[in-house]
Design an enzyme around this catalytic site. Structure first.
Site, mmCIF file in Angstrom:
data_model
loop_
_atom_site.group_PDB
_atom_site.id
_atom_site.type_symbol
_atom_site.label_atom_id
_atom_site.label_comp_id
_atom_site.label_asym_id
_atom_site.label_seq_id
_atom_site.Cartn_x
_atom_site.Cartn_y
_atom_site.Cartn_z
ATOM 1 C CG ASP A 120 -2.175 0.845 0.973
ATOM 2 O OD1 ASP A 120 -3.211 0.626 1.597
ATOM 3 O OD2 ASP A 120 -2.087 1.766 0.118
HETATM 4 C C1 GLC Z 1 -4.298 4.411 -0.231
HETATM 5 C C2 GLC Z 1 -5.174 3.242 0.123
HETATM 6 C C3 GLC Z 1 -5.231 2.174 -0.926
HETATM 7 C C4 GLC Z 1 -5.087 2.810 -2.294
HETATM 8 C C5 GLC Z 1 -3.687 3.373 -2.390
HETATM 9 C C6 GLC Z 1 -3.433 4.061 -3.737
HETATM 10 O O1 GLC Z 1 -3.625 4.885 0.891
HETATM 11 O O2 GLC Z 1 -4.948 2.594 1.369
HETATM 12 O O3 GLC Z 1 -6.478 1.482 -0.757
HETATM 13 O O4 GLC Z 1 -5.295 1.840 -3.316
HETATM 14 O O5 GLC Z 1 -3.399 4.278 -1.336
HETATM 15 O O6 GLC Z 1 -4.229 5.189 -3.853
#
Ligand code: GLC
Length: 754
Positions: free
Chosen positions: A286
């Site tokens: 993430d």
């Molecule tokens: C965010 C989220 C994740 C998302 C990623 C990219 O912090 O936790 O669900 O896909 O970043 O935007």
């Protein structure tokens, strides 16, 4: 007769051959892909390998010049958040035609509940209990995202959560493992289609692995402590279901799981994902969750964070740059091996080949239908309609009559195109949104509609707008009150410790009820709200979540009975926040509360003896029953379940059993019911939930008609991880219920024998 047999055999033979042929073609394709990967891998420099393992955050407009040079040097495997198709093609051209090996870049975006056509938030989609519709929504989202050059979405979110304080409950399919697994599969099918290399296929990414929805206190990113049995029984099955459905990427979560952050968790990413599930796809972190291993206190520094994440099995690093900065050093000091790097790169290249990125790296928007087409909007309308849950309908005040009904449209969410779209709507435009106010003006004649906002936004604390709202109500026959939460009050990191209606909305409800006019509450929110204290002042309540672009027409169609409400709650509604966690598939405990009619705390006599009010697991101020149970939802008609039976009293392991009942529409409207099957394993080597959803069906019936509802279960559907951590179905007695929500009382039983 012989001819029939001959024909039958020919068909079987054909099916057998075509099945084998398909399998052979697939394995042949896999072999070809693996050969290509090997040929590429041996040519790649270390920098190019590290480049594949790096996902950078692009920019919505033209990217910075250094990004171009990084792409040209083969140093970028993936870019997220660039959505201009010309820009994407321009950058892709550099990667494919100017870099040394021509490896295409994988462009990604969060397409969570729509790209340009915005669907209900996933929690609202779950309220439809309609897998086919969730699949159609994902399919439309994929088409629109692909037309913009996006090849990979970070969806579906299949975290199971029992805590509506958590902001991301809005993005999930609710509290139940089975419902989440079924809808997760639907999303994968919709995003990826039948051919992952097809031009309408969008690579999915089930997230957040794992147990992100079990954060302590419902606080985002917070600690998760969950016994392995519950991890395996509750939180992991939706991920396994999505991988079985063909997902080839997965995202590691921010949170720790039992002391080890998911993004550095070898047990999750290697033991479960690779060793047990044989997952061959890629794991992406993430956003900066690799470098956050330092913040967690799990890595001394970013170099150790990179080592731990790669060792655990994170193949691609999103946003943070520990891989780019430290892999070479880690290899030099011998704490990482080139085999580990090659395995990560192999997985990334495998995804790119399987998605057809090498053969078809560019996007021609002319190959795709227009965004926000009528067809796309109709799918969004249908899903918004089916997501709406009727929670109350006193004296059948709904559906409204269209003729000559003067309507007051009041509330901060009656005309809030931004908020009705929900969270995670990067590419949706509020200008596209049709609000309830604009929809009712088109539906009913405008002179019969009196609008007064009453409050500027859901968090308004003053009552300046009340007089105008009261005046509009007095001129009308019925009040439509649009209340709830602005979209910013849920979504990532937007958690609430108090989940009441914000601002002075409850005061507005009470004031409007003084007019004596019927007040219909239409609640739009990203979570269940504790609305018990408002309920007595509302004649009817529709819970609409955040319904997306077509919120207005959907709500109006339900209000006026063009469509009968069919939504069912995918999550329990607590009476007060203090009841959380409160969910249907709880354990019985040794002293279960069974009667909620006991005295309330203020009725207890002074100096009452300690044992005088019972000693079971309830609250002396709020009992134990929620406000509305999981699976609950009313219709404009009424349904009755009778004649439940099991196809046999006893079954052997490996056999199936059919549980059936008769469903009758006893009302005067056509309606759609979501019939639900629950079971209970009465005795286990570990305690079992008092109910578990094991099946559901949407059934539409005309007034006065009946239908046999049947659910077939295999003994494997009854399995759980026992006290030896083995997934087994244990012999014993099972209860089974069929009904319209998790409190169904029509019951039968059967026995699984040794
Ligand atoms: C965010 C989220 C994740 C998302 C990623 C990219 O912090 O936790 O669900 O896909 O970043 O935007």
């Amino acid at each position: 007769m012989n001819k029939i047999i001959a024909c039958f055999c020919t068909v079987c033979l054909w099916l057998l051959i075509s099945g084998c042929k398909k399998e052979h073609e697939q394995s042949d394709l896999n072999t070809r892909i693996e050969n290509k990967i090997n040929q590429l891998l041996v040519q790649m420099t270390l920098d190019e390998k590290i480049g594949q393992m790096t996902q950078i955050n692009g920019f919505d407009e033209r990217t910075s010049p250094e990004t171009d040079s990084l792409i040209k040097a083969g140093m970028v495997g993936s870019i997220l958040n660039v959505v201009d198709v010309k820009e994407i093609n321009r950058m892709q051209k550099i990667a494919v035609e100017e870099s040394r090996l021509g490896i295409p870049v994988l462009f990604a975006r969060d397409v969570i509940h729509g790209f340009r056509t915005i669907f209900p938030i996933p929690l609202g989609q779950a309220a439809t209990w309609n897998p086919e519709l969730v699949e159609k929504g994902a399919e439309v989202s994929a088409i629109e995202a692909r037309s913009a050059g996006i090849r990979w979405t970070f969806a579906p979110i299949i975290d199971v959560t029992r805590d509506p304080r958590w902001g991301r409950v809005a993005e999930c399919y609710g509290e139940d493992t089975h419902l989440t697994s079924v809808l997760g599969r639907s999303a994968i099918k919709g995003f990826q289609g039948k051919n992952l290399a097809g031009k309408y296929s969008l690579i999915s990414c089930p997230k957040h692995f794992a147990a992100y929805g079990a954060a302590e206190g419902g606080r985002d990113y917070h600690t998760v402590a969950v016994p392995e049995n519950d991890l395996r029984d509750v939180h992991l099955p939706p991920f396994k279901a999505c991988l079985d459905e063909g997902a080839i990427t997965i995202m590691s979560a921010f949170n720790e799981v039992n002391g080890i952050p998911a993004t550095g968790n070898h047990f999750l990413l290697q033991t479960i994902l690779r060793d047990e599930w044989n997952f061959k796809g890629l794991v992406v972190s993430d956003w900066s969750s690799v470098s956050q291993l330092v913040v967690h206190g799990y890595a001394e520094n970013n170099k150790e964070a990179a080592r731990k994440a790669i060792h655990a099995g994170v193949d691609m690093e999103m946003a943070s740059t520990t891989y780019a900065n430290y892999i070479e050093k880690l290899l030099d000091e011998g704490t990482l091996t080139m085999e580990q790097i090659d395995e990560a790169v192999r997985r990334i290249l495998r995804v790119k080949y399987m998605a057809g990125l090498f053969e078809d790296p560019y996007t021609n928007p002319k190959d795709y239908p227009a965004m926000l087409s009528e067809k796309h909007k109709m799918v969004a309308l249908e899903m918004a309609e089916q997501s709406i849950v009727l929670l109350k309908n006193k004296d059948n005040v709904l559906p409204l009559k269209k003729e000559n009904t003067k309507v007051a449209v009041i509330g901060p969410l009656a005309e809030s195109p931004h908020d009705q779209l929900g969270s995670w709507i990067f590419d949706g435009n509020k200008e596209d949104a049709i609000t309830p106010l604009s929809a009712i003006k088109s539906y009913a004649s405008e002179q019969n509609v009196y609008f007064a906002r009453g409050m500027e936004i859901s968090r308004t604390m003053d009552q300046k707008g009340f007089p105008a709202a009261m005046a509009a109500a007095r001129k009308s026959d019925v009040v439509l009150l649009f209340i709830g939460e602005e979209s910013i009050l849920s979504g990532e990191s937007h958690c609430r410790a108090d989940i009441n209606l914000p601002g002075v909305q409850e005061e507005l409800v009470k004031e409007l009820s003084k007019t004596g006019k019927p007040v219909i509450g239409i609640i739009m929110a990203g979570r269940p709200l504790t609305i018990e204290t408002s309920l007595p002042y509302l004649d009817a309540v529709l819970y609409a979540w955040q319904p997306g672009t077509m919120a207005g027409p959907a709500i109006i169609n339900i209000l006026y009975g063009e469509e009968s409400p069919s939504g069912k709650l995918p999550i329990t509604f607590p009476r007060v926040v203090g009841q959380i966690p409160v969910y249907y598939n709880q354990k019985n405990s040794g002293k279960p509360a069974s009667d909620d009619t006991w005295e309330r705390m203020y009725d207890i006599p002074a100096e009452a003896p300690q044992l005088s009010i019972g000693n079971t697991n309830h609250y002396i101020d709020y009992g134990f029953e929620p406000l509305f149970p999981f699976g609950y939802g009313l219709s404009y008609t009424q349904f009755k379940y009778t004649d439940i039976k099991a196809s046999s009293e006893k079954i052997n392991p490996g056999e199936t059993i059919t549980i059936s009942a008769t469903l009758t529409n006893t009302g005067k409207y056509e309606g759609t019911e979501v019939a639900q099957l629950y079971i209970r394993d009465l005795v286990g080597s570990r305690t079992r939930p008092v109910r578990e959803l094991k099946g559901f069906q949407r059934i539409t019936l005309a007034p006065g008609t009946s239908k046999q509802v049947e659910f077939t279960l295999h003994t494997d559907d009854l399995a759980f991880f026992n006290d030896k951590m083995k997934r087994v179905t244990e012999p014993g007695t099972f209860h089974a219920w069929i009904g319209g929500d998790s409190k169904a009382d029509l019951k039968t039983e059967f026995i699984v024998i040794e």
